[in-house]
Design an enzyme around this catalytic site. Structure first.
Site, PDB file in Angstrom:
ATOM      1  CE1 TYR A 142       9.231  25.255  24.653  1.00 24.10           C
ATOM      2  CE2 TYR A 142      10.204  24.909  22.587  1.00 24.10           C
ATOM      3  CZ  TYR A 142      10.196  24.848  23.915  1.00 24.10           C
ATOM      4  OH  TYR A 142      11.513  24.494  24.487  1.00 24.10           O
ATOM      5  CE  LYS A 191       8.275  13.038  34.472  1.00 20.10           C
ATOM      6  NZ  LYS A 191       9.649  12.332  34.902  1.00 20.10           N
ATOM      7  CG  ASP A 223      12.533  11.316  33.883  1.00 24.64           C
ATOM      8  OD1 ASP A 223      12.158  10.772  33.005  1.00 24.64           O
ATOM      9  OD2 ASP A 223      12.071  11.565  35.014  1.00 24.64           O
ATOM     10  CG  ASP A 247      14.233  23.608  22.264  1.00 23.80           C
ATOM     11  OD1 ASP A 247      15.158  23.836  21.653  1.00 23.80           O
ATOM     12  OD2 ASP A 247      13.836  24.669  22.903  1.00 23.80           O
ATOM     13  CG  ASP A 251      20.120  23.000  21.987  1.00 25.32           C
ATOM     14  OD1 ASP A 251      20.229  22.929  20.602  1.00 25.32           O
ATOM     15  OD2 ASP A 251      19.810  24.100  22.506  1.00 25.32           O
TER      16      ASP A 251
END
Ligand code: NAD
Length: 365
Positions: A142, A191, A223, A247, A251
């Site tokens: 980001y 990852k 994942d 992020d 959520d």
């Protein structure tokens, strides 16, 4: 103990929910012999109206010089069409940057009394869900370079993901220290089967683990973690992860708890001065009606006591009072069960009643 708390009531339901959290803090101070001093700070739409600036420098300085900051929420339709530097959210971004908070910590907890609000099967919820996601907040993809250019004759988008060792180490330490204050289980999510940044992440976490022998560190690919959060969330205590993964996972985790009005959060940097706020926004649709749920803000105040002021018993005392309120069947509108067989055992209360009842249930532990 004396503590100075900067208080940002903000917009919409912000002033209503913050007022209840302050009542609770005042009662805790009485019970435990502390002294909390509050400094009001204007931020968001109300600051734009008053000062023509979503976070004037003087207001930011009040936050930085406090022991911690309690925030309701900012924003609202009135300021939606203002230029970007005059938007309420700009104040929030400036506050986070000015305070240097690089770690966002969001609990995902299902209160047993609200289990039916979760979209997960009862057999999963029954095992208990109570974990925290520690998310790196100011690095990663980001904050890398973003550009779109013509490559091989076609528009090509490029987003750069960068983490250096120091950025990983400082968020890793927050993860380990958070686990030390809970059940001492830390799951590092990355990852590393694909990304170099994740391989560096994993190696730093394992180096740090030697300094925190009381914490058990495990690794999980992102994942798999997304699947495990819905399949077997009770396995988690603390998850630490980079910005974008955090992020998305935070959520997902907030959804499984079933109620946005109940979830607190903290953002921390290298000092103990943190930013504490509920995860929801200013809810303009219900502002001024005394029906908002103040529990996310009250639990944010509890997190402030636990993580910034080192007052774990006082934090437990607030969480116990919330649990007793729910045991007694009191519910704000957003957490009233829709099923009549369940709602007949509940009584709907407003925002201010909710704050008052929680104060009544506060007992020194
Ligand atoms: P929201 O979280 O404010 O509201 C979403 C829905 O949840 C609404 O129906 C609202 O009534 C309900 N809700 C939220 N909090 C509640 C509570 N405590 N009790 C009961 N119901 C509650 O999200 P939104 O509608 O997308 O955003 C409204 C404004 O808030 C926007 O201006 C947005 O930019 C801002 N916002 C601010 C923050 C922040 O201050 N950190 C975060 C998110 C959104």
């Amino acid at each position: 103990m004396n503590k100075n708390i900067a208080v940002i009531r903000g917009d919409g339901i912000g002033p209503e929910i913050v007022a209840q959290a302050l009542l609770v803090l005042n009662r805790v101070a009485e019970l435990y012999g502390h002294s909390f001093h509050y400094t009001d700070v204007d931020m968001g739409g109300c600051a734009i109206d008053k000062w023509g600036n979503p976070l004037p420098e003087e207001m930011l300085q009040k936050c930085i010089s406090s022991d911690s900051v309690l925030l309701g929420a900012v924003g609202g339709n009135k300021w939606n069409n203002f230029p970007s530097h005059m938007r309420p959210e700009k104040g929030l971004l400036r506050l986070r940057a000015g305070m240097g908070v690089y770690s966002n910590n969001r609990p995902a907890k299902i209160w047993p009394q609200l289990a039916s609000a979760s979209p997960l099967k009862a057999s999963i919820v029954e095992k208990g869900i109570d974990f925290i996601i520690v998310r790196e907040l100011i690095g990663g993809i980001y904050f890398g370079e973003h550009k779109t250019e013509e490559i091989d004759g076609q528009p090509t988008a490029i987003d750069i993901l960068t983490y250096n060792e120091a950025e990983i180490e400082r968020i890793g330490r927050i993860g380990f220290e958070t686990a030390q204050k809970r059940n001492k289980q830390l799951c590092s999510v990355e990852k590393s089967n694909v990304l170099d940044s994740s391989r560096l992440w994993k190696s730093v976490m394992h180096r740090l683990a030697t300094e925190y022998p009381d914490v058990t560190l495990t690794d999980m690919l992102v994942d798999n973690c997304a699947m495990q959060i819905v399949k077997n969330p009770s396995q988690f205590d603390v998850i630490v992860t980079e910005n974008m993964f955090g992020d998305i996972l935070s959520d997902e985790a907030s959804m499984i708890t079933g109620s946005i009005g109940m979830i607190p959060s903290s953002s921390l940097g290298s000092s103990s001065c943190g930013l504490y706020e509920p995860i929801h926004g200013s809810a303009p649709d219900i502002a001024g009606k005394d029906i908002a749920n103040p529990i996310g803000t009250i639990l944010s105040a509890a997190m402030m006591l636990r993580f910034s002021f080192d007052m774990p018993q006082e934090a437990d005392c607030i969480e116990n009072a919330v649990s007793k309120l729910l045991d007694a069947g009191y519910r704000t509108a957003d957490i009233m069960p829709s099923d009549p067989s369940e709602s007949q055992n509940c009584k709907q209360i407003g925002c201010s009643e909710c704050g008052k009842f929680i104060c009544d249930y506060l007992k020194k532990l």
